[in-house]
Structures are given as C-alpha cells and as structure tokens.
Design a protein around this motif. Structure first.
Motif, short mmCIF file in Angstrom:
data_model
loop_
_atom_site.label_atom_id
_atom_site.label_comp_id
_atom_site.label_asym_id
_atom_site.label_seq_id
_atom_site.Cartn_x
_atom_site.Cartn_y
_atom_site.Cartn_z
N ARG A 55 47.88 59.54 46.18
CA ARG A 55 48.34 59.24 44.83
C ARG A 55 47.48 60.00 43.81
O ARG A 55 47.99 60.59 42.87
CB ARG A 55 48.29 57.74 44.58
CG ARG A 55 48.89 57.35 43.23
CD ARG A 55 48.69 55.90 42.90
NE ARG A 55 49.52 55.01 43.68
CZ ARG A 55 49.04 54.09 44.50
NH1 ARG A 55 47.74 53.93 44.64
NH2 ARG A 55 49.85 53.29 45.17
N ASP B 72 53.84 43.00 48.99
CA ASP B 72 52.89 44.05 48.60
C ASP B 72 51.69 43.42 47.90
O ASP B 72 51.82 42.41 47.22
CB ASP B 72 53.59 45.05 47.68
CG ASP B 72 53.01 46.44 47.85
OD1 ASP B 72 51.90 46.54 48.38
OD2 ASP B 72 53.67 47.41 47.45
N GLU B 73 50.54 44.03 48.09
CA GLU B 73 49.30 43.56 47.49
C GLU B 73 49.07 42.06 47.72
O GLU B 73 48.80 41.30 46.79
CB GLU B 73 49.29 43.89 46.00
CG GLU B 73 48.99 45.37 45.78
CD GLU B 73 49.71 45.96 44.59
OE1 GLU B 73 49.68 45.33 43.54
OE2 GLU B 73 50.28 47.05 44.73
N THR C 173 52.76 51.26 51.16
CA THR C 173 54.05 50.91 50.57
C THR C 173 55.12 51.93 51.00
O THR C 173 56.22 51.56 51.40
CB THR C 173 53.93 50.85 49.03
OG1 THR C 173 52.84 50.01 48.70
CG2 THR C 173 55.19 50.32 48.40
MG LIG Z 1 51.12 49.90 47.76
#
Ligand SMILES: [Mg+2]
Ligand SMILES: Nc1ncnc2c1ncn2[C@@H]1O[C@H](COP(=O)(O)OP(=O)(O)OP(=O)(O)O)[C@@H](O)[C@H]1O
Length: 331
Positions: free
Chosen positions: A203, A114-115, A57
């Motif tokens: 993350r 996204d996703e 992303t």
């Molecule tokens: Mg993402």
C-alpha cells in the motif's frame, strides 16, 4: 442518467487492488493453500494476520470472488473497522446473515471480519459461540494485524496464516504493472529505492508512487530517486552521509549547524536522521565495541524522543554519542 463506475479517479491502492488471486503477488504459499481448501470443498474458518499493506483484505476478497463469482453479494458479508463493532453488531448483523439459508445456492456463506483486533473483547467472546453455531452453513475469515490482540479461543477455531512483509521482488512486480498501465516515466534507481523503502508494505509503495506522479510538473517528466525519498519522508543516504561526515570531522558548532540545516531544508525530523544513521552504519568499518556504543546511544535517544525529550538536547546528544564513540575507537 447512467452512473458509470469510474475507476480512473480511484486512489491507486483501490484501482489496482488484485481482482483475482493470480494478481496477489508475494504470498504464493498462502494463495495456493487456500485455493486447495476451496477446490477440495474443505474451507476451514480462516485467520489472516500480519503487518499492514501485505494483502490480507485483497486475498480474501479475491478468494471470495473466485468462489462465488456473480453471487458474491448474496453470499459474502464484509464488516470492517469503520462499522460499529460493538456487541450488537455481532449479535444481530452476523446472526441475521448467518442464519438465513440460501434456498437456491448450495454451499456456505462467507463472513469477513476485517480488522478484528479492534473489536471489543465482549464482542469477540460472543463471536466464539456464533462461529460454532453457524459452522454448518457459514465460514468466517478473521483479518487482523496482531494475532495476540484476539481472543485465544477465537484463534483456535481458525486456520492461521501469517502474511509476512512482501518481498522486494514481489513489490517490484506489482509496481512494474502499475508503471506500464499508468505510462509513468521513472528511473530504475527510483524503482529500486521505492521497493526498498516500502519495507514490504505494498500500500505504501503504491501511495508513494501516486504521490510522486501527482507532484510532477509535467506528465512527461521522469520520477527520480530524490522524489521517492521526498514523498516517503525518508532521509536520502547522501544527506545522512553528509551529516555523519560533518559530525566526524567538524567541531561541535558546525556539526550542530549541519544537522539543523539538513532538518530544515529537507523537512526531516531527528528521528528520521536516527533511522538513517542506523541503516548506513553497516557501511562503516568500526570496532564491534564502537558500533555497540553508537547503537546503544542512538537507541537511548530514540526512546527519549518518543518520551517528548527536547529536540535541541537530543540533537546535541546524537553528536555526543557519535563523537565519544569515535574517541574510543581511536584508542
Ligand atoms: Mg485490510
Ligand atoms: N500481495 C499483494 N499483491 C498485489 N497487491 C497488493 C498485495 N498486497 C497489497 N496490495 C495492494 O495494497 C493495497 C492494500 O492491501 P490490503 O488492503 O490487502 O492490505 P491489508 O493486508 O489488508 O492491510 P491492513 O492490515 O492495513 O488492512 C491493495 O489495494 C493492493 O493494491
């Protein structure tokens, strides 16, 4: 009232989301290739796939900012998993955005899905047609964790990039920037454990670091290795070694008690201990046959736990597997 954009209160994963492609660490090949596409004006439809927290992303958003600058809002449509991903969204929202031409700006618009692996297969099917229809003025970027969950016909319309887990050095680079900006005190051992335990997920590294900072009694305290292990919920190698030593040396009941105490005091589950055993097993000199026996036994136990096997029985099984393998080692 002036509404101020307060970045201070954001979680660090958002606060430190790369704002340009130069800040995306550890995905150099991908960054330089997509940049080249843009500079040559030949951006294809893109598919980014790979494990969580590796910068998919972030990369596409940074790329879009590089292409459009202040015109970002008009030229980019972002759709993500929190939206309704049924067939209607694909039909209407994307169609509407893709079919309106921008009169004043030249070039193509960008649609970020996204996703996309969470989209229904009907929606994915209808997307194939839409991609073809609007290729003249629109580029699609599909983001997913698993390429195999996407419709093959959709995949074949895109240039694929696999985002692999981020290397420890690259995690370290990003973490180092955050440590400086947040003026954190952290031991070098703790940084090293953090980069290893994140297993390529940036993350996770940032979230754990922020959790450690939050758990400090005093802002001037230093973050140490123990806090990293506690926040990440992994067993400290020292604890694992202590348990393993007890299984090897003590008789049955005390081995069992050591495991129970370790689980209770450190808040660990049996499954955490299993991964701990496997990761320190390399340090021990064992006959190949013994190693195989232990690994096979532990993997059976892992499977049994995943099928909701009783904790008591599985704990005993761990002791049994290791003790019996060591008996064979002696022979
Ligand atoms: Mg993402
Ligand atoms: N390569 C990277 N360089 C610097 N920071 C990164 C990188 N990858 C991830 N991050 C950090 O981790 C956060 C999450 O990354 P991102 O949302 O791009 O992951 P993702 O690959 O899209 O994951 P998911 O598959 O879960 O959507 C970002 O906000 C950023 O702070």
């Amino acid at each position: 009232m002036v509404i101020q954009k307060n970045r201070e209160n954001l979680p660090w994963v958002e606060k430190y989301r790369p704002s340009s492609l130069d800040e995306v660490n550890g995905q150099n090949d991908i960054v330089s290739t997509v940049r080249k596409f843009v500079h040559e004006g030949k951006l294809p439809h893109l598919l980014f796939y790979g494990p969580p927290g590796t910068g998919k992303t972030s990369t596409i958003i940074a790329l879009a900012k590089e292409i459009y600058g202040s015109n970002y809002r008009n030229m980019v449509l972002e759709l993500n998993a929190s939206d309704d991903r049924g067939i209607d969204v694909v039909r209407n929202q994307i169609k509407e955005f893709a079919s309106t031409m921008q009169i004043f700006s030249k070039g193509f618009k960008l649609i970020i899905l996204d996703e996309a692996d969470a989209m229904t297969s009907t929606a994915q099917n209808s997307l194939r047609r839409i991609i073809e229809k609007y290729t003249k003025n629109t580029r699609f970027c599909i983001l997913a964790n698993y390429a195999h969950k996407l419709n093959p016909a959709l995949v074949s319309r895109c240039t694929r990039f696999r985002f692999s887990p981020i290397s420890q050095e690259a995690v370290n680079t990003t973490i180092a920037t955050v440590i400086t900006k947040e003026k954190l005190k952290i031991s070098s051992d703790a940084i090293e454990s953090l980069c290893t335990l994140a297993r390529g997920d940036m993350r996770k590294a940032l979230n754990v670091l922020q959790a450690c900072k939050a758990s400090l009694q005093d802002d001037n305290d230093e973050i140490d290795t123990n806090m990293i292990y506690n926040c990440i919920g992994a067993a400290h190698p020292k604890d694992i070694e202590a348990v393993l030593d007890s299984i090897l040396q003590d008789e049955w009941t005390s081995s069992y008690n050591t495991i129970s105490i370790c689980k209770r005091e450190k808040g660990l589950a049996l499954i955490d201990l299993l991964s701990g055993f496997v990761s320190i097993l390399n340090k021990y000199e064992l006959k190949p046959a013994t190693r195989i026996e232990i690994l096979r036994g532990l993997s059976d136990i892992e499977y049994a736990i995943s099928k909701a096997g009783s904790d008591k029985i599985q704990t005993s099984a761990v002791i049994a597997v290791i003790k019996s393998a060591m008996e064979h080692e002696k022979k």
